[in-house]
Write an enzyme that holds these catalytic residues in place. Structure first.
Site, mmCIF file in Angstrom:
data_model
loop_
_atom_site.group_PDB
_atom_site.id
_atom_site.type_symbol
_atom_site.label_atom_id
_atom_site.label_comp_id
_atom_site.label_asym_id
_atom_site.label_seq_id
_atom_site.Cartn_x
_atom_site.Cartn_y
_atom_site.Cartn_z
ATOM 1 N N ALA A 1 3.859 6.052 -5.518
ATOM 2 C CA ALA A 1 4.120 5.870 -6.903
ATOM 3 C C ALA A 1 2.943 6.590 -7.142
ATOM 4 O O ALA A 1 3.585 7.953 -8.303
ATOM 5 C CB ALA A 1 3.570 3.719 -7.253
ATOM 6 N N LEU B 1 0.916 -1.707 0.106
ATOM 7 C CA LEU B 1 0.151 0.103 0.114
ATOM 8 C C LEU B 1 0.408 1.384 0.037
ATOM 9 O O LEU B 1 0.614 1.601 -0.524
ATOM 10 C CB LEU B 1 -0.909 0.118 0.971
ATOM 11 N N ALA B 2 2.091 1.459 0.652
ATOM 12 C CA ALA B 2 3.022 2.508 0.787
ATOM 13 C C ALA B 2 3.548 2.619 -0.342
ATOM 14 O O ALA B 2 3.452 3.902 -1.115
ATOM 15 C CB ALA B 2 3.620 2.009 2.343
ATOM 16 N N ASP B 3 3.660 1.793 -1.295
ATOM 17 C CA ASP B 3 4.040 2.337 -1.901
ATOM 18 C C ASP B 3 3.862 1.987 -3.063
ATOM 19 O O ASP B 3 4.081 3.296 -4.014
ATOM 20 C CB ASP B 3 5.138 0.881 -2.459
ATOM 21 N N CYS B 4 1.932 1.972 -3.287
ATOM 22 C CA CYS B 4 1.710 2.443 -4.941
ATOM 23 C C CYS B 4 1.333 3.347 -4.262
ATOM 24 O O CYS B 4 0.654 4.775 -5.233
ATOM 25 C CB CYS B 4 1.064 1.230 -5.035
#
Length: 411
Positions: A182, A176-179
Site C-alpha cells: 500500500a 505486513l505484505a499488504d501494508c
C-alpha cells in the site's frame, strides 16, 4: 483516572493538497484500502465501488463492529454496484472518465473479462493512472494465484528470517505484505500523477504485486548470500548487523528493547551497566566481535536489567543517554503519555462506538496537512450523491430498481 486520547471532529469542508483528484477504488481488503486512505486523508475524493454486500474488509468485525473498515475507510465515499451486470460495469466506465486514479485488486484477468482492461479504460481517459494490486503480478507463472499476504510473507523470505533458530519460522501477526504494498503504491500513483499533471505525460498502468515491496525490504540478503553462500538464520530479537540489540525482561516481569548499533552507544551501555572494562575486552571491543559473542553480551546486560523494574530501567538508561524503550502492548499504548500528548492516537466520532480510537493523518505536513472530513461510509451511502447527477434521475431510479445500483445487503 485514565487519560483518554484527544477527541477530533470531522470537518466536511476541509480541503487537502489532493483536492480535486478523483480516485475510483475497486479494491478489496487491506492493501487497496490502506493506499486509498492515504489519498483520502490528503484530500482526494476516493469513491469506493463496493459490491452489494460491501467490501470484504467489512467482515473483519469485533463484537459486531467493522473496526478495520472504520479505521481504513474514513474520508471516503461509497457506492454499491453489481459489477456482474452490464449497467454496473458501464457506471465504472463513466466514473473513470472523470477520475485521475483507478485502483483495483482483482485477480489478474478479471478486469479484462469485465471489459475494464487498461486499454479500454485509457480509451475513455488517456490521462488515467491505473494501479493494479495482486499477489504475484499481472504476468508470470503465478499470476493466477490468490493474492493473500500470508503466502507472500512466506515466499518472500521474511518468515524464514523471523523468529528463533530452534523454532518454526514466524509469519507477522498483522498484514505486513499488504501494508508494505500500500505504501509503495501510494508513492507510485503520485509519481504517475505528477507525470500526467506536471510533465504533460499520459496515464499509465502500475503493476503492484504484494511480493515485490516486501522482498525489496529484505535489502542485501541476495548479495550477502552470493558473497558467503550462507542463509540468514533466525536470531529472535538479536541482530546479525550490530550488538547489543535485543529485548530484556525486567524485575517486574515487563520487557524493554535496547539497541546500540554504533560504537559509541555500545561503549556507553557497557559503562552504564558498571562494566567499563568490557570496552577493552576483545570479545566486545568491536561490533564484529560483539555480534559473534552476542549471547554472552546479552546475558551480562540482561542480568543488569533483570535486577530493576521497568520504570527504574527506563529512567536510568534514559538519563544515561542509552537507546532503550519499553515493549508495549496495545493496552499500554493507549495510556502512554507520549502517544497521547503527541496525539499519535486520537478519537473520532462514531455512530456505533461513540468514539473510535484510531491513528491521525500520517505523516504530518506543516504546509499542506491532511484532514478528517468524514467517517467511513455505509455501503452505498453516496449512491444518490454521485450517481444521480451522472446518470440522470430516471436512469438512476431504473438501475436502483434493477439491482445494478444497490443500497447494500447483509452478507
Amino acid at each position: 483516572m485514565a487519560r483518554k486520547p484527544t477527541r477530533k471532529t470531522f470537518d466536511p469542508g476541509a480541503r487537502g493538497p489532493l483536492n480535486g483528484v478523483r480516485v475510483v477504488d475497486l479494491s478489496r481488503l487491506v492493501a487497496g484500502n490502506v493506499l486509498t486512505l492515504q489519498l483520502a486523508d490528503f484530500g482526494a475524493e476516493v469513491i469506493k465501488v463496493e459490491p452489494p454486500e460491501g467490501d470484504t474488509l467489512r467482515s473483519w468485525r469485533v463484537k459486531g463492529v467493522e473496526t478495520a473498515w472504520k479505521v481504513y475507510s474514513r474520508n471516503k465515499k461509497s457506492i454499491a454496484l453489481d459489477l456482474r451486470s452490464d449497467a454496473g460495469r458501464a457506471i465504472v466506465c463513466e466514473l473513470a472518465k472523470s477520475a485521475a486514479i483507478l485502483v483495483e485488486s482483482f485477480r489478474p484477468g478479471v478486469m479484462e473479462d469485465m471489459g475494464l482492461s487498461p486499454d479500454a479504460l485509457h480509451e475513455l481517459n488517456p490521462r488515467l493512472v491505473i494501479l493494479r494490486i495482486s499477489g504475484w503480478g499481472q504476468d508470470g507463472r503465478y499470476r493466477h494465484k490468490p493474492g493473500f499476504g500470508t503466502l507472500i510473507e512466506g515466499y518472500s523470505g521474511f518468515a524464514s528470517m523471523n523468529g528463533f533458530a530452534d523454532r518454526e519460522p514466524v509469519l507477522p501477526p498483522m498484514y505486513l505484505a499488504d501494508c508494505m504494498a500500500a505504501l509503495n503504491g501510494y508513492g507510485a500513483v503520485l509519481v504517475a500523477l505528477r507525470e500526467v499533471e506536471i510533465n504533460g505525460g499520459k496515464g499509465q498502468t502500475l503493476d503492484l504485486p504484494l511480493f515485490d515491496p516486501l522482498f525489496s525490504m529484505l535489502g542485501p540478503q541476495a548479495a550477502n548470500h552470493r558473497l558467503t553462500g550462507e542463509v540468514k538464520v533466525r536470531t529472535g530479537s538479536r541482530s546479525t548487523n550490530a550488538a547489543p540489540r535485543n529485548v530484556y525482561q525486567t524485575k517486574d516481569g515487563r520487557w524493554v528493547c535496547l539497541s546500540a548499533s554504533t560504537q559509541g552507544m555500545a561503549e556507553r551501555v557497557l559503562v552504564k551497566i558498571g562494566r567499563p572494562e568490557l570496552t577493552k575486552d576483545p570479545r566486545f571491543a568491536t561490533n564484529i566481535e560483539r555480534v559473534k559473542h552476542g549471547l554472552e553480551l546479552d546475558e551480562i546486560i540482561g542480568n543488569f536489567i533483570a535486577a530493576r523494574d521497568l520504570d527504574e530501567n527506563l529512567r536510568y538508561f534514559d538519563e544515561a543517554g542509552v537507546t532503550i524503550g519499553p515493549v508495549y502492548d496495545i493496552s499500554q499504548i493507549v495510556q502512554d503519555s507520549y502517544v497521547l500528548e503527541r496525539e499519535s492516537l486520537i478519537e473520532i466520532p462514531d455512530e456505533e462506538m461513540g468514539e473510535l480510537p484510531t491513528h491521525p493523518v500520517v505523516p504530518r505536513l506543516s504546509g499542506t496537512p491532511g484532514a478528517l472530513k468524514s467517517a467511513a461510509p455505509r455501503v452505498g451511502q453516496h449512491n444518490e450523491e454521485l450517481l444521480k447527477p451522472l446518470l440522470g434521475a430516471e436512469e438512476y431510479d431504473r438501475l436502483c430498481a434493477s439491482g445494478a445500483i444497490s443500497k447494500g445487503k447483509k452478507k
